[in-house]
Design an enzyme around this catalytic site. Structure first.
Site, short mmCIF file in Angstrom:
data_model
loop_
_atom_site.label_atom_id
_atom_site.label_comp_id
_atom_site.label_asym_id
_atom_site.label_seq_id
_atom_site.Cartn_x
_atom_site.Cartn_y
_atom_site.Cartn_z
N LEU A 178 -1.89 -16.84 -34.83
CA LEU A 178 -2.53 -18.05 -34.08
C LEU A 178 -3.87 -17.91 -34.30
CD1 LEU A 178 -1.72 -20.27 -32.10
CD2 LEU A 178 -2.17 -18.48 -30.14
N ASP A 179 -4.33 -19.14 -34.75
CA ASP A 179 -5.75 -19.59 -34.93
C ASP A 179 -6.44 -18.60 -35.73
OD1 ASP A 179 -5.37 -21.80 -33.14
OD2 ASP A 179 -5.91 -20.62 -31.37
N GLU A 180 -6.10 -17.86 -36.81
CA GLU A 180 -6.49 -16.98 -37.43
C GLU A 180 -6.67 -17.38 -38.99
OE1 GLU A 180 -5.89 -12.94 -36.95
OE2 GLU A 180 -6.15 -13.18 -34.88
#
Length: 288
Positions: free
Chosen positions: A231-233
């Site tokens: 997530l969000d990486e």
């Protein structure tokens, strides 16, 4: 099908760095009647990887794209390259996923209506009915998948079937407030673009503006990135920032941040559609 002489052919390539790469690649193009219009290259000295984007026109002896790819394959294998060849005249076929926030969708649809993007927006997918009037205004198919009526696995199965039906190449999450499963992400590697309302890696996850407000930061930002299982990486495509002060309330951060989100996502879509991005592990090379 022959390539159109008026369209640009674009090569994106990365491979281990070594002397003579530019000469070998440009020589291949020139030997096949190509006229090079634009060339950008970069070497990551840390991992010794070479990156290049070349745009050219074919002014004599036009080939089909398949023939050009087959002809390039031996050189690519020799170089140990990851590569793709695209035709500029072929638009990226795109689906936009949204929830209730409309600012990013409004920006994309307006810019698309002005002919700014080399994309074809085939459909809009949402887990809420709120933005259907906007889709209707622009004459774009709108498909509602209410996540509270089916399991997540069933919803994603139906969404993926719809994307295949429409021949979708790229998915844009324009403030789509759902987390995609690894199975979904695997179907579109480096072809799902998200906008996150913070300057990643700061303030990941939910409510980043509140996190920023409570932390008392002086700069907020927005980040567009490719979606991965983490997530969000995912690899970052584009970012921007704006200064804030102690006078700004949470509502001010949200208002200023939404302007950033619109602009950052629009730039990321343009870079992707114009084939200007090479993914390098957790990073990207973006040839502006």
């Amino acid at each position: 099908m022959e390539l159109n002489a008026e369209d640009e052919i674009i090569l994106l390539l990365s491979c281990p760095d070594r002397p003579g790469l530019v000469s070998r690649i440009t020589g291949f193009i020139c030997d096949r009647g190509g006229n090079i219009l634009n060339l950008n290259e970069h070497v990551d000295t840390g991992d010794k990887t070479f990156f290049i984007r070349i745009a050219w026109s074919i002014e004599s002896s036009p080939l089909s794209l398949d023939e050009l790819e087959r002809a390039f394959m031996p050189l690519a294998l020799e170089l140990g390259a990851a590569w793709k060849i695209r035709e500029s005249g072929k638009k990226t076929r795109m689906a936009i996923f949204v929830s209730k926030y409309d600012h990013c969708l409004q920006e994309i649809l307006w810019r698309h209506s002005m002919g700014e993007f080399a994309i074809d927006i085939a459909l809009i997918v949402s887990n809420h009915p709120d933005l259907k009037p906007l889709a209707d205004h622009y004459g774009i198919d709108y498909h509602l998948f209410e996540t509270d009526r089916k399991s997540k696995a069933d919803v994603e199965r139906d969404e993926l079937a719809l994307l295949e039906q429409y021949g979708i190449d790229t998915v844009v999450l324009a403030r789509y407030m759902q987390i995609l499963s690894p199975h979904f992400v695997e179907r579109y590697p480096s072809r799902i673009i998200n906008i996150h309302h913070s300057f990643l890696p700061a303030f990941v996850g939910g409510n980043p503006y509140r996190q920023a407000y409570e932390r008392g930061v002086k700069i907020i930002g927005a980040t567009s990135h490719y979606v991965t299982e983490d997530l969000d990486e995912g690899p970052i495509i584009e970012q921007d920032i704006i200064r804030i002060t102690h006078k700004d309330r949470l509502a001010d951060l949200i208002r200023k941040g939404r302007d950033l989100e619109r602009m950052v996502l629009a730039r990321a879509i343009r870079f992707h559609a114009e084939h200007r991005i090479l993914v390098n592990g957790k990073k990207t090379v973006v040839f502006e």
